[in-house]
Design a protein around this motif. Structure first.
Motif, PDB file in Angstrom:
ATOM      1  N   LEU A 294       0.737  -1.280   0.027  1.00 39.71           N
ATOM      2  CA  LEU A 294      -0.136  -0.061  -0.129  1.00 39.71           C
ATOM      3  C   LEU A 294       0.915   1.153   0.010  1.00 39.71           C
ATOM      4  CD1 LEU A 294      -2.623  -1.266   2.572  1.00 39.71           C
ATOM      5  CD2 LEU A 294      -2.980  -1.089   0.022  1.00 39.71           C
ATOM      6  N   ILE A 295       1.998   1.231   0.795  1.00 33.41           N
ATOM      7  CA  ILE A 295       3.001   2.286   0.803  1.00 33.41           C
ATOM      8  C   ILE A 295       3.589   2.571  -0.429  1.00 33.41           C
ATOM      9  CG2 ILE A 295       5.000   3.226   1.880  1.00 33.41           C
ATOM     10  CD1 ILE A 295       4.071   1.430   4.614  1.00 33.41           C
ATOM     11  N   PHE A 296       4.094   1.265  -1.172  1.00 33.60           N
ATOM     12  CA  PHE A 296       4.675   1.490  -2.228  1.00 33.60           C
ATOM     13  C   PHE A 296       3.573   1.898  -3.283  1.00 33.60           C
ATOM     14  CE2 PHE A 296       5.705  -0.306  -6.698  1.00 33.60           C
ATOM     15  CZ  PHE A 296       6.994  -0.346  -6.497  1.00 33.60           C
ATOM     16  N   ASN A 297       2.487   1.574  -3.417  1.00 34.98           N
ATOM     17  CA  ASN A 297       1.674   2.266  -4.643  1.00 34.98           C
ATOM     18  C   ASN A 297       1.323   3.432  -4.364  1.00 34.98           C
ATOM     19  OD1 ASN A 297       1.445  -0.280  -5.829  1.00 34.98           O
ATOM     20  ND2 ASN A 297      -0.541  -0.894  -4.559  1.00 34.98           N
ATOM     21  N   ARG A 298       1.238   3.990  -3.241  1.00 32.52           N
ATOM     22  CA  ARG A 298       1.076   5.648  -2.684  1.00 32.52           C
ATOM     23  C   ARG A 298       2.443   6.211  -3.211  1.00 32.52           C
ATOM     24  NH1 ARG A 298       1.592   6.157   2.559  1.00 32.52           N
ATOM     25  NH2 ARG A 298       3.352   7.616   2.543  1.00 32.52           N
ATOM     26  N   GLY A 320      -3.573  11.923 -12.351  1.00 30.60           N
ATOM     27  CA  GLY A 320      -4.080  13.343 -12.381  1.00 30.60           C
ATOM     28  C   GLY A 320      -5.549  12.883 -11.930  1.00 30.60           C
ATOM     29  N   THR A 321      -6.092  14.048 -11.595  1.00 32.99           N
ATOM     30  CA  THR A 321      -7.658  13.608 -11.142  1.00 32.99           C
ATOM     31  C   THR A 321      -8.289  14.375 -12.263  1.00 32.99           C
ATOM     32  OG1 THR A 321      -7.554  16.023  -9.837  1.00 32.99           O
ATOM     33  CG2 THR A 321      -7.233  14.049  -8.852  1.00 32.99           C
ATOM     34  N   ALA A 462       4.657  20.073  -7.001  1.00 32.62           N
ATOM     35  CA  ALA A 462       5.235  19.040  -7.921  1.00 32.62           C
ATOM     36  C   ALA A 462       4.508  17.762  -7.754  1.00 32.62           C
ATOM     37  CB  ALA A 462       6.650  18.724  -7.678  1.00 32.62           C
ATOM     38  N   PRO A 463       3.775  17.207  -9.055  1.00 32.41           N
ATOM     39  CA  PRO A 463       3.291  15.931  -9.160  1.00 32.41           C
ATOM     40  C   PRO A 463       3.788  14.872  -8.532  1.00 32.41           C
ATOM     41  CG  PRO A 463       3.183  16.924 -11.338  1.00 32.41           C
ATOM     42  CD  PRO A 463       4.068  17.688 -10.413  1.00 32.41           C
ATOM     43  N   LEU A 464       5.028  14.772  -8.181  1.00 34.12           N
ATOM     44  CA  LEU A 464       5.710  13.710  -7.576  1.00 34.12           C
ATOM     45  C   LEU A 464       5.406  13.831  -6.078  1.00 34.12           C
ATOM     46  CD1 LEU A 464       9.388  13.774  -8.989  1.00 34.12           C
ATOM     47  CD2 LEU A 464       7.929  11.811  -8.951  1.00 34.12           C
ATOM     48  N   LEU A 465       4.857  14.871  -5.545  1.00 32.36           N
ATOM     49  CA  LEU A 465       4.533  14.918  -4.199  1.00 32.36           C
ATOM     50  C   LEU A 465       3.324  14.688  -3.632  1.00 32.36           C
ATOM     51  CD1 LEU A 465       6.646  18.405  -3.465  1.00 32.36           C
ATOM     52  CD2 LEU A 465       7.443  15.903  -2.919  1.00 32.36           C
ATOM     53  N   THR A 466       2.096  14.562  -4.505  1.00 28.21           N
ATOM     54  CA  THR A 466       0.883  14.559  -4.119  1.00 28.21           C
ATOM     55  C   THR A 466       0.151  13.386  -5.115  1.00 28.21           C
ATOM     56  OG1 THR A 466      -1.163  15.568  -3.993  1.00 28.21           O
ATOM     57  CG2 THR A 466       0.503  16.610  -5.602  1.00 28.21           C
ATOM     58  N   THR A 467      -0.731  12.906  -4.262  1.00 26.40           N
ATOM     59  CA  THR A 467      -1.437  11.929  -5.056  1.00 26.40           C
ATOM     60  C   THR A 467      -2.851  12.372  -5.579  1.00 26.40           C
ATOM     61  OG1 THR A 467      -2.736  11.230  -2.874  1.00 26.40           O
ATOM     62  CG2 THR A 467      -0.813   9.994  -3.825  1.00 26.40           C
ATOM     63  N   GLN A 468      -2.919  13.743  -5.270  1.00 29.86           N
ATOM     64  CA  GLN A 468      -4.149  14.758  -5.543  1.00 29.86           C
ATOM     65  C   GLN A 468      -3.539  15.785  -6.415  1.00 29.86           C
ATOM     66  OE1 GLN A 468      -6.594  15.264  -2.165  1.00 29.86           O
ATOM     67  NE2 GLN A 468      -5.395  14.065  -0.998  1.00 29.86           N
ATOM     68  N   PRO A 469      -2.965  15.633  -7.550  1.00 32.53           N
ATOM     69  CA  PRO A 469      -2.611  16.726  -8.295  1.00 32.53           C
ATOM     70  C   PRO A 469      -3.537  17.814  -8.864  1.00 32.53           C
ATOM     71  CG  PRO A 469      -2.500  14.820  -9.786  1.00 32.53           C
ATOM     72  CD  PRO A 469      -2.819  14.426  -8.361  1.00 32.53           C
ATOM     73  N   GLY A 470      -3.199  19.140  -8.789  1.00 28.62           N
ATOM     74  CA  GLY A 470      -4.309  20.258  -9.061  1.00 28.62           C
ATOM     75  C   GLY A 470      -5.000  20.748  -7.858  1.00 28.62           C
ATOM     76  N   VAL A 471      -4.771  19.925  -6.780  1.00 34.26           N
ATOM     77  CA  VAL A 471      -5.564  20.612  -5.526  1.00 34.26           C
ATOM     78  C   VAL A 471      -4.654  21.743  -5.028  1.00 34.26           C
ATOM     79  CG1 VAL A 471      -6.155  20.037  -3.075  1.00 34.26           C
ATOM     80  CG2 VAL A 471      -6.495  18.476  -4.920  1.00 34.26           C
ATOM     81  N   THR A 472      -5.534  22.754  -4.539  1.00 33.11           N
ATOM     82  CA  THR A 472      -4.782  24.080  -4.122  1.00 33.11           C
ATOM     83  C   THR A 472      -5.283  24.298  -2.636  1.00 33.11           C
ATOM     84  OG1 THR A 472      -4.727  24.838  -6.325  1.00 33.11           O
ATOM     85  CG2 THR A 472      -4.343  26.390  -4.519  1.00 33.11           C
ATOM     86  N   PRO A 473      -4.568  24.667  -1.701  1.00 32.48           N
ATOM     87  CA  PRO A 473      -3.188  24.053  -1.786  1.00 32.48           C
ATOM     88  C   PRO A 473      -2.814  22.738  -2.014  1.00 32.48           C
ATOM     89  CG  PRO A 473      -3.778  24.589   0.620  1.00 32.48           C
ATOM     90  CD  PRO A 473      -4.910  24.954  -0.226  1.00 32.48           C
ATOM     91  N   PRO A 474      -1.543  22.576  -2.371  1.00 33.20           N
ATOM     92  CA  PRO A 474      -1.439  21.091  -2.749  1.00 33.20           C
ATOM     93  C   PRO A 474      -0.981  20.097  -1.321  1.00 33.20           C
ATOM     94  CG  PRO A 474       0.608  22.464  -2.998  1.00 33.20           C
ATOM     95  CD  PRO A 474      -0.481  23.396  -2.743  1.00 33.20           C
ATOM     96  N   ILE A 476       0.585  17.338   0.246  1.00 39.04           N
ATOM     97  CA  ILE A 476       1.690  16.656   0.028  1.00 39.04           C
ATOM     98  C   ILE A 476       1.644  15.431   0.848  1.00 39.04           C
ATOM     99  CG2 ILE A 476       4.279  16.431   0.432  1.00 39.04           C
ATOM    100  CD1 ILE A 476       4.246  19.694  -0.006  1.00 39.04           C
ATOM    101  N   ASP A 477       1.167  14.305   0.249  1.00 38.96           N
ATOM    102  CA  ASP A 477       0.880  12.990   0.926  1.00 38.96           C
ATOM    103  C   ASP A 477       1.666  11.787   0.303  1.00 38.96           C
ATOM    104  OD1 ASP A 477      -0.259  12.916  -1.409  1.00 38.96           O
ATOM    105  OD2 ASP A 477      -2.274  12.264  -0.704  1.00 38.96           O
ATOM    106  N   ARG A 478       2.787  12.044  -0.671  1.00 38.37           N
ATOM    107  CA  ARG A 478       3.429  10.929  -1.218  1.00 38.37           C
ATOM    108  C   ARG A 478       4.304  10.315  -0.787  1.00 38.37           C
ATOM    109  NH1 ARG A 478       2.073   8.864  -6.291  1.00 38.37           N
ATOM    110  NH2 ARG A 478       1.284  10.816  -7.133  1.00 38.37           N
ATOM    111  N   PRO A 479       5.382  11.234  -0.269  1.00 40.53           N
ATOM    112  CA  PRO A 479       6.540  10.705   0.327  1.00 40.53           C
ATOM    113  C   PRO A 479       6.463   9.745   1.695  1.00 40.53           C
ATOM    114  CG  PRO A 479       6.707  12.796   0.087  1.00 40.53           C
ATOM    115  CD  PRO A 479       5.249  12.670  -0.308  1.00 40.53           C
ATOM    116  N   PHE A 480       7.168   8.577   1.546  1.00 47.35           N
ATOM    117  CA  PHE A 480       6.892   7.560   2.885  1.00 47.35           C
ATOM    118  C   PHE A 480       7.516   7.995   4.097  1.00 47.35           C
ATOM    119  CE2 PHE A 480      10.466   6.593   0.153  1.00 47.35           C
ATOM    120  CZ  PHE A 480      11.589   6.704   1.322  1.00 47.35           C
ATOM    121  N   THR A 481       7.072   7.855   5.117  1.00 47.59           N
ATOM    122  CA  THR A 481       7.528   8.165   6.532  1.00 47.59           C
ATOM    123  C   THR A 481       8.511   7.403   7.078  1.00 47.59           C
ATOM    124  OG1 THR A 481       5.650   6.986   7.944  1.00 47.59           O
ATOM    125  CG2 THR A 481       5.419   9.293   6.956  1.00 47.59           C
TER     126      THR A 481
END
Length: 495
Positions: A294-298, A320-321, A462-474, A476-481
């Motif tokens: 699940l983490i990998f897919n995100r 993209g959404t 950057a799209p690399l940082l979010t699974t919800q591109p285009g959302v304002t403000p972005p 940032i949920d993609r990076p693993f913890t």
């Protein structure tokens, strides 16, 4: 059947590359030590831990294309081709998962030195001092310390090497040299899973250069396994007479039987049969690895493609959404070349692992003219008042810039971009990245942790940082913890 790039985080050689992919193949026969001949199955053999074990001498039916290709892959004599004594398996070692590791290269060098028995891995063309000493070259530091081979690529017309060598910073007074080729040092990737890697003809593609929808070698520059093999035979096995087409076809047939696991072979078979739906190549996962998936897919699959409709699980995905389309193209830089980016804030917000002194010896400074767009937005290279847009970039490997000559003035363009590899079998293909600079998967994840921090600093949207591109403000949920790393490692080790 669709195809994609090869090799998990790894890498290449002019034909020796998947090469850790982005595909890649030919390399050459074991050490001179017969007991190291275990690897993936071609014809015959059993299975252990999901990997087919191969008896290098056994193959049936003997006259099949696969068995002839297997013999070609391990043939040092190459009768009639006037080679230098290397076989494909000298660099794509059976015992090392069909790749070359620094430890194996060092062991072979020690064996050769102690016994006086020649090992064809150590030929002048892959010596550090070849450009100075020619046939008398004898410094094999890149092979024995880094597991890297020399890959020679012609310079584009607008790209020049400067005369400052590996000096950092390169003096402003440095001048272009007369060199017409660039030597870059790359890892030798495994040949595992080449039957579902390479060109695939599907999106996303590159906007420039050869093979926009994928190819073989770490930079995707070669279109077929046969041409990849021919390039390696010429440039690494030193042949002066080209083999017949059937020789190359048989080599390709053999390589297409090599898989990182039985489940990936099952996927390949399903693709060939046109089966729908396609089987999931993941093995049975325990609870921790399931969480890791699940983490990998995100966090990882937007480039390494474990989700979506591409059968190989290694082609980067469109993302993209609805109403806010964004895309990640095929070829990328993930800041693995040397030297690595350094934060100019004290204390630094990100900190990549430094390259070793032997890796830093591979650095050169490139001057690129008339390409991209100037910071002012004015196009480069036309009649006045258009600027020449000269850029200077210091790196150990320009990646696909050597194929396209295209940086963006003030930005990356194709600089250091490589093909995105498949990660299947990654637990058995250390070290990682196209220059073998990560020894473990832990080091790989630490690199990506720093990579995500740097991207966030440079471009929080950057799209690399979010699974919800285009959302304002972005968001940032993609990076693993840090807390997610054990589960992510558990999944990677099951691929």
């Amino acid at each position: 059947m669709r195809r994609v790039p090869i090799m998990g985080f790894n890498s290449e050689s002019n034909m020796k590359q998947n090469h850790r992919s982005s595909g890649l193949l030919i390399g050459f026969i074991l050490f001179g030590v017969a007991g190291l001949v275990t690897g993936l199955a071609a014809c015959g053999g059993g299975e252990s831990d999901g990997i087919a074990l191969r008896d290098a001498s056994a193959c049936t039916p003997a006259g099949s294309a696969v068995c002839k290709g297997k013999a070609n892959f391990h043939d040092r004599a190459l009768v009639g081709l006037a080679g230098n004594g290397r076989a494909c398996s000298d660099c794509h070692m059976d015992s090392e998962g069909f790749q070359l590791t620094p430890a194996a290269a060092q062991a072979r060098f020690t064996q050769m030195t102690a016994t006086g028995v020649d090992d064809p891995l150590f030929r002048a063309i892959d010596a550090d001092d070849f450009r100075v000493n020619g046939a008398a070259a004898h410094d094999f530091t890149n092979l024995t310390q880094n597991g890297l081979v020399r890959v020679t690529i012609p310079l584009p017309a607008n790209v020049k090497l400067l005369d400052c060598g590996a000096t950092i910073p390169c003096p402003a007074s440095a001048l272009p040299t007369s060199e017409t080729v660039a030597d870059v040092w790359r890892a030798t990737p495994s040949i595992f899973d080449v039957n579902i890697t390479g060109p695939d003809g599907v999106a996303p593609a590159s906007p420039r250069g050869p093979n926009p929808s994928g190819g073989y070698q770490l930079d995707g520059r070669i279109d077929t396994l046969q041409n990849q093999a021919l390039s390696a035979l010429r440039n690494h096995a030193g042949i002066t007479v080209d083999p017949q087409a059937s020789f190359l076809d048989d080599l390709a047939a053999f390589q297409k039987t090599q898989f990182s696991s039985p489940s990936v072979k099952a996927l390949s078979d399903a693709l060939a049969a046109g089966a729908v739906p396609l089987p999931d190549p993941d093995p049975v996962l325990d609870a921790l690895a399931t969480q890791g998936k699940l983490i990998f897919n995100r966090s990882c699959a937007q480039c390494h493609g474990n989700v979506g409709d591409h059968p190989s699980g290694s082609t980067p995905l469109m993302q993209g959404t609805q109403g806010t389309p964004t895309a990640i193209v095929r070829y990328h830089s993930v800041a693995t070349a040397c030297p690595r980016p350094v934060d100019n804030v004290n204390p630094p917000r990100f900190s990549f692992a430094a390259c070793s002194p032997s890796q830093m010896k591979n650095v050169r400074t490139y001057q690129i003219t008339n390409s991209g767009v100037a910071p002012s937005g004015t196009p480069c290279g036309g009649a006045a008042p258009q600027p020449a847009c000269v850029s200077r970039i210091t790196t150990s490997d320009p990646g696909r810039l050597l194929l396209t000559g295209y940086p963006l003035a003030g930005g990356q363009g194709d600089m250091q971009a490589m093909d995105i590899p498949s990660l299947r079998g990654i637990s058995r293909t250390a070290p990682y990245f196209s220059n073998n600079t990560a020894a473990t998967l832990e080091e790989v994840l630490e690199h990506y942790k720093q990579f995500y921090i740097r991207v966030q600093i440079q471009n929080p949207a950057a799209p690399l940082l979010t699974t919800q591109p285009g959302v304002t403000p972005p968001v940032i949920d993609r990076p693993f913890t840090d807390a997610e790393i054990p589960a992510l490692l558990a999944y990677l080790r099951r691929l």
